[in-house]
Design an enzyme around this catalytic site. Sequence first.
Site, PDB file in Angstrom:
ATOM      1  N   HIS A 119      57.257  94.022  12.564  1.00  0.00           N
ATOM      2  CA  HIS A 119      58.447  93.994  11.716  1.00  0.00           C
ATOM      3  C   HIS A 119      59.640  93.686  12.638  1.00  0.00           C
ATOM      4  O   HIS A 119      59.609  94.017  13.818  1.00  0.00           O
ATOM      5  CB  HIS A 119      58.576  95.392  11.099  1.00  0.00           C
ATOM      6  CG  HIS A 119      59.682  95.590  10.124  1.00  0.00           C
ATOM      7  ND1 HIS A 119      60.984  95.794  10.503  1.00  0.00           N
ATOM      8  CD2 HIS A 119      59.673  95.650   8.766  1.00  0.00           C
ATOM      9  CE1 HIS A 119      61.737  95.969   9.422  1.00  0.00           C
ATOM     10  NE2 HIS A 119      60.965  95.886   8.356  1.00  0.00           N
ATOM     11  N   ASP A 196      55.126 101.638  16.562  1.00  0.00           N
ATOM     12  CA  ASP A 196      55.860 101.695  15.298  1.00  0.00           C
ATOM     13  C   ASP A 196      54.896 102.229  14.226  1.00  0.00           C
ATOM     14  O   ASP A 196      53.968 101.542  13.817  1.00  0.00           O
ATOM     15  CB  ASP A 196      56.339 100.270  14.957  1.00  0.00           C
ATOM     16  CG  ASP A 196      57.006 100.197  13.589  1.00  0.00           C
ATOM     17  OD1 ASP A 196      56.985 101.187  12.842  1.00  0.00           O
ATOM     18  OD2 ASP A 196      57.525  99.110  13.272  1.00  0.00           O
ATOM     19  N   GLN A 199      54.555 102.268   8.862  1.00  0.00           N
ATOM     20  CA  GLN A 199      53.628 102.041   7.738  1.00  0.00           C
ATOM     21  C   GLN A 199      52.405 102.933   7.778  1.00  0.00           C
ATOM     22  O   GLN A 199      51.558 102.856   6.883  1.00  0.00           O
ATOM     23  CB  GLN A 199      53.166 100.573   7.713  1.00  0.00           C
ATOM     24  CG  GLN A 199      54.237  99.584   7.318  1.00  0.00           C
ATOM     25  CD  GLN A 199      54.815  99.846   5.927  1.00  0.00           C
ATOM     26  OE1 GLN A 199      54.209 100.496   5.082  1.00  0.00           O
ATOM     27  NE2 GLN A 199      56.001  99.340   5.698  1.00  0.00           N
ATOM     28  N   LYS A 222      59.420 106.431   3.873  1.00  0.00           N
ATOM     29  CA  LYS A 222      58.177 105.709   3.566  1.00  0.00           C
ATOM     30  C   LYS A 222      57.012 106.674   3.389  1.00  0.00           C
ATOM     31  O   LYS A 222      55.856 106.273   3.307  1.00  0.00           O
ATOM     32  CB  LYS A 222      57.859 104.722   4.693  1.00  0.00           C
ATOM     33  CG  LYS A 222      58.844 103.549   4.760  1.00  0.00           C
ATOM     34  CD  LYS A 222      58.399 102.571   5.810  1.00  0.00           C
ATOM     35  CE  LYS A 222      59.469 101.555   6.161  1.00  0.00           C
ATOM     36  NZ  LYS A 222      59.674 100.540   5.133  1.00  0.00           N
ATOM     37  N   CYS A 361      60.889  91.103   6.331  1.00  0.00           N
ATOM     38  CA  CYS A 361      61.428  91.416   7.672  1.00  0.00           C
ATOM     39  C   CYS A 361      60.411  91.084   8.757  1.00  0.00           C
ATOM     40  O   CYS A 361      60.250  91.835   9.740  1.00  0.00           O
ATOM     41  CB  CYS A 361      61.844  92.879   7.800  1.00  0.00           C
ATOM     42  SG  CYS A 361      63.188  93.325   6.727  1.00  0.00           S
TER      43      CYS A 361
END
Length: 404
Positions: A119, A196, A199, A222, A361
């Site tokens: 992302h 990261d 998600q 999220k 993104c």
Amino acid sequence: MQQIKKDFPIFKRTINGKPLVYLDNASTTQKPIVMLKVLENFYFTSNANIHRGIYTLSEEATDKYEAVRKKAAKFIGARTEEEIIFTKNTTEAINCVRVSWGEKNIKKGDEIVVSSLEHHANLVPWQELAKSKQAALKIIPLTNDYTLDAEAYKKLLSPKTKLVCLTVESNVTGTIVPVKQMTALAHAVGAKVMIDGAQSVGHIPTDVHNLNCDFFAFSAHKMLGPTGVGVLYVKQSLMEEMAPFMYGGEMVESVKATSATYRSGPWKFEAGTPNIAGVIAFGAAIDYLSNIGFKKIMAHEQELLAYAKKMLAKYPQVKIFSPSQKHAGGIISFAISGVHPHDIATIFNNEGIAIRSGLHCAEPLMNYLGVYGTARMSFYIYNTKKDIDTAEKALKKVLKTFKL
Ligand SMILES: Cc1ncc(COP(=O)(O)O)c(C=O)c1O
């Protein structure tokens, strides 16, 4: 899982006269009433600033805020809550690493390795750092199955590599990246690893200690929590050598007219008044997810993913961008030749369905995939097969509208 939708007040809504079908969970998730009640209750009954007051309300607020630091640490397998920095989101957490660690540790001629699934939040900060330090940015390519090319990754690593930046799950293809093995390879050449988890944290179990990464970022919004709360995990041995991210109140130990000393631990990075109510409500979101358990969450998402893939595969006009099921989480991107993804999303919206369309993104990934954008369905605990049946009806309308 059938009962879960009732815990989410937003599903009483209709969109264009149809019941809301929410399939944009990779963007942000919906909020359970238990979390909303904690958020509301804080302002109704407990509002005060933290870490400053010696009166009851302030002490209570401080205790509740710090209790969530402990809870978040446990949830992601950190060894201590002192490894947990609260930020406003994943993006801010990654930028904290860029400033607080990167400015000092990346030098001319160094290399930063990022994956082609990133992302913008885990790409653009490293582009900027590399540019300002005259370091090089190296990109791990994809295989035909939308997974990262393991051999190419090994070849990119060298003693020049100082940082490797990886997502656990792609927000476009849903690819689950083997971050543990990749972290070990990066450490073998002396690089640090930035993960990261935006998600993944609300979808698959996280154990940062076992993963052995150096930095790990994610966002509360999220994973059923409120917006405006993020987490940066930093391995304890690295935290002390990192410079503050922002300067001001709360992060100082002592201030003289012309100089200051700073607190240690995560508090050094939390200047100013944080999102107190948001952090406390985030604790309720963690409890809610923990009560369901990842076993059920993962099984449910895998079932929906398989069902959605099967549905989309019935239509040869639809191109699916998704790895084989063993590498995939509950996100699926697709495109229809000759139809703009925004047109797909508009027709879905007419049916009450929220899906994301466009670049997600992740513009370099779109270029890599050779598309100007995709439509994306992403699933969570409250989605059902019926939602995907509704999506199929909308898809048929798209194909009919464009005479395909
Ligand atoms: C993989 C990934 N990383 C980072 C982000 C950025 O998250 P935030 O906007 O909460 O900072 C997102 C948001 O979609 C994402 O999907």
